[in-house]
Design an enzyme around this catalytic site. Structure first.
Site, PDB file in Angstrom:
ATOM      1  CG  HIS A   1      -0.220  -0.138   2.592  1.00  0.00           C
ATOM      2  ND1 HIS A   1       0.057  -1.005   3.519  1.00  0.00           N
ATOM      3  CD2 HIS A   1      -0.147   1.854   2.941  1.00  0.00           C
ATOM      4  CE1 HIS A   1       0.746   0.069   4.497  1.00  0.00           C
ATOM      5  NE2 HIS A   1       0.435   0.933   4.241  1.00  0.00           N
TER       6      HIS A   1
ATOM      7  CG  ASP B   1      -0.104  -4.269   2.783  1.00  0.00           C
ATOM      8  OD1 ASP B   1       0.590  -3.453   2.205  1.00  0.00           O
ATOM      9  OD2 ASP B   1      -0.488  -3.481   3.685  1.00  0.00           O
TER      10      ASP B   1
ATOM     11  CB  SER C   1       2.482   1.889   6.371  1.00  0.00           C
ATOM     12  OG  SER C   1       1.941   2.484   6.860  1.00  0.00           O
ATOM     13  N   GLY C   2       5.281  -0.302   6.739  1.00  0.00           N
ATOM     14  CA  GLY C   2       6.441  -0.980   6.103  1.00  0.00           C
ATOM     15  C   GLY C   2       7.491  -1.211   6.587  1.00  0.00           C
TER      16      GLY C   2
END
Length: 255
Positions: free
Chosen positions: A67, A112, A209-210
């Protein structure tokens, strides 16, 4: 030739609230360069600039969340204090190719995960190193203490950001803590990992995120986009499930 850049983009320090994909809640400032695999991603579009985390898995590949794919991505390695203009060991490398998992579903956050091929190889040093990945399909057991790190908000209410890398310990939870007894109706135990004691209040909330969920010395998870109401437990992409896909993509480049 490897190029070192010492000045971080000033726009990264002036981002509007909501542009940071993540926050470390209940954590502490990490020891300088104690996580040399950490990557700081700046994503730029014609409309805005956003931030994600990631981690170096080969000298030419960073692993992150699918994402985080939108925009032109620049990777910062060897960073600790984002306000430091002359931070030793920092490398700034543009992304050559984004390789999101072909079955990534933005509605359910399943699969994801994404590889970023760097435009040039990172120079591995004391400040920039890779992190090992788990064996394929080997699951980390509930109760194992892991950790997450990032530069995002430290308080969900005030949206206060950190210029220094912060970290926090979290515990791996049984799958049932996220679903069906938890808040994640789309939770898939084969591709997702549940972590964060609901009694501790320590989590990435909206993400980082990530970034990696590190258990021991291994990256077992990727901070995903399924964060519920911002309280633990939260959902991570289970890295071990995707090892064959990761190896296949990196082998294509190597060959």
């Amino acid at each position: 030739m490897h190029v070192y850049v010492w000045l971080l983009l000033p726009t990264a320090l002036l981002l509007p609230p909501g542009a940071w994909s993540g926050e470390i809640i209940g954590g502490r400032v990490a020891r300088r360069h104690s996580r040399p695999y950490m990557a700081y991603l700046i994503r730029e579009t014609s409309m805005y600039t956003m931030i994600c985390g990631g981690f170096l898995v080969r000298d030419d590949f960073v692993l992150t969340a699918a994402h985080c794919a939108k925009g032109e991505i620049t990777v910062y390695l060897g960073a600790h204090n984002l306000k430091s203009k002359w931070e030793q060991g920092r490398q700034v490398i543009p992304v050559h190719a984004k390789i999101p998992h072909p079955q990534y579903d933005k509605d359910t956050d399943n699969n994801d995960i994404m590889l970023l091929q760097l435009k040039r190889k990172a120079k591995l040093t004391s400040w920039v190193k890779t992190i090992p990945l788990p064996h394929a399909n080997r699951r980390v057991k509930p109760g194992v203490k892991c950790s997450i790190a990032g530069w995002g908000w430290t308080n969900a209410q005030s949206e206060e950001t950190s210029d220094k890398l912060r970290e926090v310990d979290v515990v791996v939870m049984p799958d049932v803590a996220c679903w069906p007894n938890g808040p994640y109706e789309n939770y898939d135990p084969s591709t997702m990992l549940c972590a964060g004691d609901p009694n501790k209040g320590k989590n990435p909330s909206k993400g980082d995120s990530g970034g990696p969920l590190v258990c021991g010395k291994t990256a077992q998870g990727v901070v995903s986009n399924g964060f519920g109401d911002g309280t633990p437990p939260v959902v991570y992409t289970r890295v071990s499930t995707f090892i064959p896909w990761i190896e296949e993509q990196m082998k294509k480049v190597q060959s």
